[in-house]
Design an enzyme around this catalytic site. Structure first.
Site, PDB file in Angstrom:
ATOM      1  CG  PHE A  15      -1.596   1.213   1.607  1.00 54.73           C
ATOM      2  CD1 PHE A  15      -2.235   1.998   0.666  1.00 54.73           C
ATOM      3  CD2 PHE A  15      -1.622   1.616   2.938  1.00 54.73           C
ATOM      4  CE1 PHE A  15      -2.877   3.179   1.027  1.00 54.73           C
ATOM      5  CE2 PHE A  15      -2.256   2.780   3.315  1.00 54.73           C
ATOM      6  CZ  PHE A  15      -2.877   3.566   2.364  1.00 54.73           C
ATOM      7  CG  ASP A  60      12.153 -13.012   2.761  1.00 53.41           C
ATOM      8  OD1 ASP A  60      12.535 -12.168   3.592  1.00 53.41           O
ATOM      9  OD2 ASP A  60      11.306 -13.890   3.019  1.00 53.41           O
ATOM     10  CG  LEU A  75       8.030   1.649   3.189  1.00 56.90           C
ATOM     11  CD1 LEU A  75       9.340   2.393   2.999  1.00 56.90           C
ATOM     12  CD2 LEU A  75       7.024   2.124   2.137  1.00 56.90           C
ATOM     13  CB  ALA A 116       8.600   2.220   7.056  1.00 60.98           C
ATOM     14  CE1 TYR A 147       4.513  -3.963  11.590  1.00 63.94           C
ATOM     15  CE2 TYR A 147       3.439  -2.673  13.302  1.00 63.94           C
ATOM     16  CZ  TYR A 147       3.964  -2.766  12.029  1.00 63.94           C
ATOM     17  OH  TYR A 147       3.948  -1.673  11.193  1.00 63.94           O
TER      18      TYR A 147
END
Length: 343
Positions: A15, A60, A75, A116, A147
């Protein structure tokens, strides 16, 4: 005028990554878009694929990358709970090993590198709004920890590479961002509410709906990325990027229902573990050091985002509520009630 550069964007099919690639190409840069295809989509950059300065590389970031670049935007990492909790070990690896591999690349090529990061480094904050100097209130053992702690560790690595090796770093802490190209099933609140409303399904709110978020439109955020990366050296400290306008989940649901003309009803489900009760950025640093602040109000940004999802759903499935039409948005329908308060 911008100096022509060769710029690496990891997570470039996502996105935010797709909008960043678009912005960089528009300024005449050469862009290497790297993505593992875990959550990114070629469709997000379909309009760029024939651009002579755009290249897609399937890779990756947990594996070292050998390319030449003047700047690196990192990102790479699933950003929504529904995606990053599928394989939490891989999520940590992407944040930590990815940071190491890209920092090593930046060190070798003497590239400026952008991380990011996220407002999730603040956890469920006890300080409101959240300034960059706040250390956070994070559960290191919960379902969101892969996360949250992965991003916190990545920031640590960025600072250590800067202090130990002199790597030129930039760190943006991103608050809730929305806009076209969001994945319709990514579990984030804006896309959830819009898809549910357009499909005539109940709007699911977790908890009582009084928890708050601040929503930044994607193009405003990308301007912030570019301003931070282009800032003079000496701005290594993290910078909050987000819209300080604060709304409850109930307010957001009400506005989405009005803008879509939906007949959907709100239903309440249990609040997920460690879900923050409030989230609002202090953007003083961004305003004073970058001259940046968001410009798109929530009302306008939601209109654009609803139009995107309306077209997407009409292409992929028969609409459950045919009378819902973007004509309602175009002619200013529902510019009353809660919508007036949320502009």
């Amino acid at each position: 005028m911008h100096e022509h550069k060769r710029i690496l964007v990891t997570g470039g099919l996502g996105f935010l990554g797709s909008f960043l690639c678009e912005s960089l190409l528009a300024d005449g840069h050469e862009v290497i878009c790297v993505d593992s295809f875990q959550t990114g989509s070629r469709e997000n950059v379909a309009h760029l694929r024939d651009h002579p300065s755009f290249e897609i590389m399937r890779h990756d970031v947990t594996v070292p990358l050998h390319v030449e670049a003047d700047e690196i935007f990192n990102l790479a990492c699933p950003a929504s709970p529904i995606h990053y909790q599928v394989d939490p070990v891989k999520t940590v690896k992407t944040s930590v090993m990815g940071a190491i591999n890209l920092l090593d690349l930046a060190r070798r090529t003497k590239s400026k590198i952008f991380q990011a990061s996220t407002s999730e480094v603040y956890g469920d904050p006890k300080v409101h709004p959240q300034p960059e100097g706040y250390w956070g209130h994070v559960n290191p053992n919960g379902p969101r920890s892969c996360y949250d702690e992965g991003k916190r560790c990545a920031e640590t690595l960025f600072f250590d590479y800067h202090r130990q090796y002199g790597v030129n770093i930039r760190i943006a802490r991103i608050f809730n961002t929305y806009g076209p190209r969001m994945h319709p099933n990514d579990g984030r609140v804006v896309s959830n509410f819009i898809v549910q409303a357009l499909s005539g399904k109940p709007i699911t709110i977790y908890g009582d709906g009084t928890q708050t978020r601040s929503f930044c439109y994607v193009t405003d955020l990308i301007r912030g990325f570019r301003a931070l990366m282009d800032a003079p050296d000496g701005i290594e400290l993290p910078v909050n990027l987000g819209n300080p306008g604060e709304f409850t989940m109930l307010e957001l649901a009400t506005l989405v229902i009005e803008l879509t003309g939906s007949r959907s009803k709100v239903v309440h489900l249990p609040l997920p573990k460690d879900d923050p009760t409030q989230r609002k950025p202090d953007i003083t640093r961004a305003t004073e050091t970058l001259g940046w602040k968001p410009e798109i109000p929530l009302f306008e940004g939601l209109q654009r985002t609803i139009a995107h999802f309306d077209q997407l759903l009409s292409r992929t499935q028969k609409r459950a509520v045919p009378e819902m039409s973007m004509a309602m948005v175009a002619n200013g329908h529902a510019r009353n009630g809660a919508s007036e308060a949320l502009r």
